[in-house]
Design a protein around this motif. Sequence first.
Motif, PDB file in Angstrom:
ATOM      1  N   HIS A 153       0.818  -1.220   0.000  1.00 44.24           N
ATOM      2  CA  HIS A 153       0.000   0.000   0.000  1.00 44.24           C
ATOM      3  C   HIS A 153       0.851   1.270   0.000  1.00 44.24           C
ATOM      4  O   HIS A 153       0.370   2.341  -0.344  1.00 44.24           O
ATOM      5  CB  HIS A 153      -0.909   0.033   1.232  1.00 44.24           C
ATOM      6  CG  HIS A 153      -2.031  -0.947   1.181  1.00 44.24           C
ATOM      7  ND1 HIS A 153      -3.164  -0.809   1.934  1.00 44.24           N
ATOM      8  CD2 HIS A 153      -2.179  -2.079   0.461  1.00 44.24           C
ATOM      9  CE1 HIS A 153      -3.973  -1.829   1.677  1.00 44.24           C
ATOM     10  NE2 HIS A 153      -3.391  -2.613   0.801  1.00 44.24           N
ATOM     11  N   HIS A 155       1.938   2.719   2.719  1.00 47.78           N
ATOM     12  CA  HIS A 155       1.699   3.505   3.923  1.00 47.78           C
ATOM     13  C   HIS A 155       1.516   2.591   5.129  1.00 47.78           C
ATOM     14  O   HIS A 155       1.402   1.377   4.992  1.00 47.78           O
ATOM     15  CB  HIS A 155       0.484   4.430   3.744  1.00 47.78           C
ATOM     16  CG  HIS A 155      -0.776   3.702   3.392  1.00 47.78           C
ATOM     17  ND1 HIS A 155      -1.551   4.044   2.325  1.00 47.78           N
ATOM     18  CD2 HIS A 155      -1.380   2.642   3.980  1.00 47.78           C
ATOM     19  CE1 HIS A 155      -2.593   3.222   2.258  1.00 47.78           C
ATOM     20  NE2 HIS A 155      -2.511   2.367   3.260  1.00 47.78           N
ATOM     21  N   HIS A 157      -0.155   0.905   8.464  1.00 42.33           N
ATOM     22  CA  HIS A 157      -1.444   0.507   9.034  1.00 42.33           C
ATOM     23  C   HIS A 157      -1.328   0.486  10.546  1.00 42.33           C
ATOM     24  O   HIS A 157      -0.493  -0.219  11.094  1.00 42.33           O
ATOM     25  CB  HIS A 157      -1.838  -0.886   8.547  1.00 42.33           C
ATOM     26  CG  HIS A 157      -2.141  -0.928   7.077  1.00 42.33           C
ATOM     27  ND1 HIS A 157      -2.237  -2.076   6.363  1.00 42.33           N
ATOM     28  CD2 HIS A 157      -2.373   0.081   6.196  1.00 42.33           C
ATOM     29  CE1 HIS A 157      -2.527  -1.791   5.098  1.00 42.33           C
ATOM     30  NE2 HIS A 157      -2.601  -0.486   4.971  1.00 42.33           N
ATOM     31  N   HIS A 164      -8.759  -1.935   4.977  1.00 43.08           N
ATOM     32  CA  HIS A 164      -9.138  -1.340   3.704  1.00 43.08           C
ATOM     33  C   HIS A 164      -8.357  -2.001   2.574  1.00 43.08           C
ATOM     34  O   HIS A 164      -7.406  -2.712   2.805  1.00 43.08           O
ATOM     35  CB  HIS A 164      -8.909   0.169   3.718  1.00 43.08           C
ATOM     36  CG  HIS A 164      -7.469   0.544   3.832  1.00 43.08           C
ATOM     37  ND1 HIS A 164      -6.873   0.909   4.986  1.00 43.08           N
ATOM     38  CD2 HIS A 164      -6.495   0.535   2.899  1.00 43.08           C
ATOM     39  CE1 HIS A 164      -5.595   1.159   4.762  1.00 43.08           C
ATOM     40  NE2 HIS A 164      -5.337   0.925   3.518  1.00 43.08           N
TER      41      HIS A 164
END
Length: 165
Positions: A153, A155, A157, A164
């Motif tokens: 992703h 980024h 978590h 998501h």
Amino acid sequence: MEKIMQVEKNRVVTISYEMKDNQAEILDSSEESGDLTYLHGSSFLVPGFERALDGKKAGDGIQVTIMPTDGYGEYDETLIFQVSRSDFQDGVELYEGLEFEAEVRDELRWCTIAAIEGDVVTVDANHPLAGEELIVQAKVLEIREATPEELEHGHVHGPDDEHHH
Ligand code: ZN
């Protein structure tokens, strides 16, 4: 012996920090915003900030002056342009100082409405901190490996995040 982890690309780093302009005015700090957890090497922080943290260990502190080219960029007057009200989505209330993200010259940029006169909206696509020299103090609090999902992703978590895709 346990290997001491350093800040490097694709590790998740938590820092406390304080960012000032060259007038010593505080622009942002973890005291206001909370400690910051980010994926190192993902361009989440400005280049000069990431570089200063490279190779640091938990407990290490940094203090660095970041020039605009390593920060939010030089102020570029050609990034000020005029559009029409109808270029904005219907129902959006437009006012001077409104900030939004938009694609400008094939790049997603942080924009601010500088002026509105009748139907003409003047947009400044310079980052609000463009041209600013930044004085940054930070302390590394925690370092861990990123999960494969976080790397995919690009980024971090958090533990309480809703899942998501
Ligand atoms: Zn994600």
